[in-house]
Scaffold this motif. Structure first.
Motif, PDB file in Angstrom:
ATOM      1  N   LEU A 424      18.702 -18.120  -3.513  1.00 15.83           N
ATOM      2  CA  LEU A 424      18.772 -19.350  -4.309  1.00 15.83           C
ATOM      3  C   LEU A 424      18.734 -19.121  -5.809  1.00 15.83           C
ATOM      4  N   VAL A 425      18.677 -17.855  -6.235  1.00 14.90           N
ATOM      5  CA  VAL A 425      18.696 -17.595  -7.681  1.00 14.90           C
ATOM      6  C   VAL A 425      19.145 -16.161  -7.919  1.00 14.90           C
ATOM      7  N   LYS A 426      19.920 -15.966  -8.977  1.00 14.05           N
ATOM      8  CA  LYS A 426      20.267 -14.610  -9.408  1.00 14.05           C
ATOM      9  C   LYS A 426      20.042 -14.515 -10.906  1.00 14.05           C
ATOM     10  N   PHE A 427      19.737 -13.316 -11.355  1.00 14.32           N
ATOM     11  CA  PHE A 427      19.353 -13.058 -12.744  1.00 14.32           C
ATOM     12  C   PHE A 427      20.392 -12.134 -13.363  1.00 14.32           C
ATOM     13  N   MET A 428      21.026 -12.613 -14.439  1.00  9.39           N
ATOM     14  CA  MET A 428      22.246 -11.977 -14.919  1.00  9.39           C
ATOM     15  C   MET A 428      22.058 -11.228 -16.237  1.00  9.39           C
ATOM     16  N   PHE A 429      22.535  -9.998 -16.236  1.00 13.78           N
ATOM     17  CA  PHE A 429      22.674  -9.189 -17.452  1.00 13.78           C
ATOM     18  C   PHE A 429      24.054  -8.554 -17.348  1.00 13.78           C
ATOM     19  N   PRO A 430      25.101  -9.305 -17.745  1.00 11.04           N
ATOM     20  CA  PRO A 430      26.490  -8.893 -17.491  1.00 11.04           C
ATOM     21  C   PRO A 430      26.759  -7.435 -17.858  1.00 11.04           C
ATOM     22  N   ASN A 431      27.344  -6.707 -16.921  1.00  7.10           N
ATOM     23  CA  ASN A 431      27.588  -5.281 -17.105  1.00  7.10           C
ATOM     24  C   ASN A 431      28.824  -4.874 -16.320  1.00  7.10           C
ATOM     25  N   PRO A 432      29.429  -3.740 -16.663  1.00 12.06           N
ATOM     26  CA  PRO A 432      30.681  -3.327 -16.010  1.00 12.06           C
ATOM     27  C   PRO A 432      30.549  -3.050 -14.523  1.00 12.06           C
ATOM     28  N   TRP A 433      29.329  -2.877 -14.029  1.00 11.89           N
ATOM     29  CA  TRP A 433      29.136  -2.492 -12.625  1.00 11.89           C
ATOM     30  C   TRP A 433      28.765  -3.674 -11.741  1.00 11.89           C
ATOM     31  N   ASN A 434      28.724  -4.863 -12.332  1.00 13.06           N
ATOM     32  CA  ASN A 434      28.434  -6.092 -11.591  1.00 13.06           C
ATOM     33  C   ASN A 434      27.103  -6.001 -10.843  1.00 13.06           C
ATOM     34  N   ILE A 435      26.108  -5.453 -11.516  1.00  9.06           N
ATOM     35  CA  ILE A 435      24.765  -5.316 -10.958  1.00  9.06           C
ATOM     36  C   ILE A 435      23.867  -6.410 -11.529  1.00  9.06           C
ATOM     37  N   TYR A 436      23.073  -7.012 -10.689  1.00  9.34           N
ATOM     38  CA  TYR A 436      22.129  -8.032 -11.137  1.00  9.34           C
ATOM     39  C   TYR A 436      20.948  -8.073 -10.171  1.00  9.34           C
ATOM     40  N   LEU A 437      19.928  -8.847 -10.529  1.00 11.90           N
ATOM     41  CA  LEU A 437      18.765  -9.066  -9.675  1.00 11.90           C
ATOM     42  C   LEU A 437      18.944 -10.404  -8.972  1.00 11.90           C
ATOM     43  N   HIS A 438      18.474 -10.508  -7.716  1.00 12.53           N
ATOM     44  CA  HIS A 438      18.681 -11.781  -7.025  1.00 12.53           C
ATOM     45  C   HIS A 438      17.725 -11.958  -5.850  1.00 12.53           C
ATOM     46  N   ASP A 439      17.677 -13.184  -5.386  1.00 13.88           N
ATOM     47  CA  ASP A 439      16.952 -13.584  -4.186  1.00 13.88           C
ATOM     48  C   ASP A 439      17.730 -13.072  -2.962  1.00 13.88           C
ATOM     49  N   THR A 440      17.162 -13.219  -1.782  1.00 20.86           N
ATOM     50  CA  THR A 440      17.851 -12.839  -0.547  1.00 20.86           C
ATOM     51  C   THR A 440      17.240 -13.599   0.616  1.00 20.86           C
ATOM     52  N   PRO A 441      18.054 -13.970   1.614  1.00 18.35           N
ATOM     53  CA  PRO A 441      17.480 -14.585   2.823  1.00 18.35           C
ATOM     54  C   PRO A 441      16.850 -13.548   3.761  1.00 18.35           C
ATOM     55  N   SER A 442      17.087 -12.254   3.508  1.00 19.43           N
ATOM     56  CA  SER A 442      16.585 -11.187   4.387  1.00 19.43           C
ATOM     57  C   SER A 442      15.200 -10.750   3.926  1.00 19.43           C
ATOM     58  N   LYS A 443      14.206 -11.578   4.169  1.00 18.80           N
ATOM     59  CA  LYS A 443      12.860 -11.337   3.640  1.00 18.80           C
ATOM     60  C   LYS A 443      12.136 -10.200   4.348  1.00 18.80           C
ATOM     61  N   SER A 444      12.473  -9.916   5.599  1.00 20.67           N
ATOM     62  CA  SER A 444      11.708  -8.926   6.362  1.00 20.67           C
ATOM     63  C   SER A 444      11.822  -7.522   5.780  1.00 20.67           C
ATOM     64  N   LEU A 445      12.878  -7.260   5.041  1.00 20.81           N
ATOM     65  CA  LEU A 445      13.078  -5.914   4.505  1.00 20.81           C
ATOM     66  C   LEU A 445      12.003  -5.532   3.492  1.00 20.81           C
ATOM     67  N   PHE A 446      11.358  -6.513   2.893  1.00 20.64           N
ATOM     68  CA  PHE A 446      10.347  -6.206   1.876  1.00 20.64           C
ATOM     69  C   PHE A 446       9.069  -5.640   2.483  1.00 20.64           C
ATOM     70  N   ASP A 447       8.950  -5.688   3.807  1.00 22.96           N
ATOM     71  CA  ASP A 447       7.773  -5.119   4.467  1.00 22.96           C
ATOM     72  C   ASP A 447       7.936  -3.614   4.722  1.00 22.96           C
ATOM     73  N   ARG A 448       9.117  -3.085   4.497  1.00 28.00           N
ATOM     74  CA  ARG A 448       9.364  -1.658   4.729  1.00 28.00           C
ATOM     75  C   ARG A 448       8.833  -0.819   3.574  1.00 28.00           C
ATOM     76  N   GLU A 449       8.457   0.431   3.860  1.00 27.63           N
ATOM     77  CA  GLU A 449       8.065   1.350   2.785  1.00 27.63           C
ATOM     78  C   GLU A 449       9.272   1.782   1.981  1.00 27.63           C
ATOM     79  N   VAL A 450      10.352   2.156   2.662  1.00 32.01           N
ATOM     80  CA  VAL A 450      11.602   2.555   2.021  1.00 32.01           C
ATOM     81  C   VAL A 450      12.543   1.367   2.098  1.00 32.01           C
TER      82      VAL A 450
END
Length: 546
Positions: A424-450
């Protein structure tokens, strides 16, 4: 050091042998060309020196031009140059402490050349050698030994560079001040230097002792395996003096701190992952510190009083203000595959997009979705097919098998929704590689160590709180501002009134504020490549200046 500082006397003896009065007279006459007749003996002396400088500097247009423009006035070997000479020779004796290639500057060899100098040719060649050593030292200590882009294509960092002529001018004016200002000012660099020295001393005393057998242990365990675990933790500084021979609360508490410092779940159980981390050789940890110091030199910039720090191997994103972490959240980074690893670079975060659409990157469209559409035109129904004019295309009217990755004429877009790949939100710092920070619906991945699962962008575990923290600099009620846009369900933009520097970095070793080292796995293999390149450049772990 005493031998280096005695060089002033050595050069004085050289000047007495070669007639310092005539040399000084000749130099002044060359600077003030045409101001009188130069005596033949002085001209002969002067010609030998200038010829030597010109020949020695022939491979460097910069050095050659600089000496020519200053009328070959000395920087190092003149009767008034002792203070500069000694300040520099003293500084480069610390090359090993900085993890730099000692032989590139080699204080001992330069000092020996001063002692052995007997002719004007020797003096001219020594002038150029010292100047080249200064330029090398200034560059390496300030900006790093390596060109990061040549080590790994994922390192997109713009390294700060010093202007060589400005280096020479600043050094000549105030050598001590200039030399003291070269190394990174960030406190982390000094902490890494101390950690390097401590670890070298530990290695010299035999390291951390015997490895721990790779057999899991938990509370109540005893025997030789437990003794090895206890002794290893003690040698690494996690456990005080103790004669315990059981896995008691003291050992468990120490193990939890170790696990925290190494990115492991702090369970207090000596599982296989924990034992493997315990058994990493101190020499390998020293290599990680050397690489971290090089990375700090690449980041020898003003990072911003308020900035965002995303350390990829730590899977963490932070907001830092005045040197203090004011917000922290877990992150998911790019997969460890050639085209999906998250790059390293710095930029400025300018705005956030609420209820974003996901414009599917071309690489994902053609590599992942086109094969699905060729098998089933109705696959990935949550994505809209868009033509070159921005219109939604009816899939039934497209023969997907007529296209390949090169000529596929459509793009794909996912409209705003709770299930949007960007959340529901992304954080933009326009760059040639189209990289940004953002939300995700896949919340379970944050419980992993790696947490390396994305296509390269950075997913945040607490994106709403991250947004509130950013907006707190421009409103008294950041939550209300954010929610007012989120509640519409429509795509909208909130601009940051003051852009915030964002740094995507890759540190597998760093020292906390109290000096205790943290280590992480080299998930992309970048540190291994940097260490190999440093070794080829002449950096030797544990090296000392002779």
């Amino acid at each position: 050091m005493r031998r280096a500082f005695a060089l002033g006397d050595q050069m004085s003896r050289l000047y007495r042998r070669r007639s310092s009065v005539r040399l000084a007279l000749g130099l002044s006459m060359l600077v003030a060309a045409g101001a009188g007749v130069i005596p033949a003996p002085a001209l002969a002396e002067l010609t030998a020196y200038t010829r030597s400088v010109a020949e020695a500097a022939g491979r460097s247009d910069l050095i050659s031009g600089w000496y020519r423009e200053r009328g070959y006035r000395t920087l190092w070997t003149g009767p008034g140059d002792a203070a500069r000479r000694e300040a520099f020779l003293s500084a480069i004796t610390q090359a090993a402490a900085h993890g730099l290639p000692v032989q590139r500057y080699d204080a001992a060899a330069l000092a020996a050349r001063f002692r052995a100098a007997a002719t004007e040719g020797d003096r001219g060649r020594l002038e150029v050698a010292m100047t080249q050593a200064l330029l090398d030292w200034a560059h390496d200590l300030h900006s790093g030994v390596l060109d990061p882009a040549k080590v790994d294509p994922g390192i997109k960092r713009e390294v700060p560079k010093l202007d060589p002529r400005a280096v020479l001018a600043a050094f000549e004016t105030d050598p001590v001040r200039f030399l003291n200002g070269l190394a990174p000012r960030n406190p982390e660099y000094a902490r890494l230097m101390r950690a390097k020295l401590d670890l070298e001393r530990r290695i010299a005393r035999g390291g951390w002792g015997a490895e721990v057998p790779l057999r899991p242990m938990k509370a109540g365990a005893s025997g030789p395996d437990l003794i090895a675990l206890r002794d290893r933790l003690a040698a690494m500084g996690y456990l005080g003096r103790t004669a315990t021979n059981t896995f008691d609360d003291t050992v468990r508490a120490a193990l939890r701190v170790f696990q925290h410092d190494h990115g492991l779940t702090p369970s207090g159980v000596a599982d296989e992952a924990t034992i493997r981390a315990l058994n990493v050789a101190p020499s390998a940890r020293l290599g990680a510190i050397l690489v971290a110091m090089e990375r700090e030199r690449w980041l020898n910039i003003d990072r911003g009083e308020r900035h965002i720090w995303v350390n990829l191997p730590e899977f963490t994103a932070r907001i830092v203000e005045g040197g203090n972490v004011t917000f922290e959240t877990r992150s998911v980074i790019g997969k460890d595959s050639a085209d999906q690893r998250s790059p390293e670079f710095s930029d400025q975060m300018e705005y956030m997009v609420i209820n974003p659409s996901w414009n599917v990157p071309r690489s994902i469209t053609t590599k992942e979705y086109l094969p699905l559409l060729q098998r089933n035109p109705n696959a990935a129904g949550h994505l809209k097919l868009i033509d070159s004019r921005g219109r939604v295309v009816n899939r039934g009217a497209v023969n997907f098998n007529a296209y390949n990755a090169r000529n596929f004429p459509f793009s794909m877009r996912q409209p705003p929704s709770d299930g949007n790949a960007l959340g529901l939100v992304k954080f933009m710092f326009p760059n040639p590689w189209n990289i940004y920070l953002h939300d995700t619906p896949s919340k379970s991945l944050f419980d992993r160590e790696v947490r390396a699962f994305s296509h390269g962008c950075i997913r945040l575990g607490q994106p709403f709180d991250f947004a509130h923290a950013l907006l707190s600099a421009q409103t008294d009620d950041p939550q209300a501002l954010f929610q007012s846009q989120l509640g519409t369900g429509k795509e909208s933009v909130i601009r940051l009134e003051v852009p915030v520097p964002v740094h995507l970095v890759y540190f597998t070793a760093w020292a906390g504020p109290m000096g205790r080292m943290n280590y992480r796995a080299d998930i992309y293999g970048r540190d291994a490549a940097i260490f190999d390149a440093l070794s080829r450049a002449g950096v030797v772990p544990g090296a000392v200046q002779g």
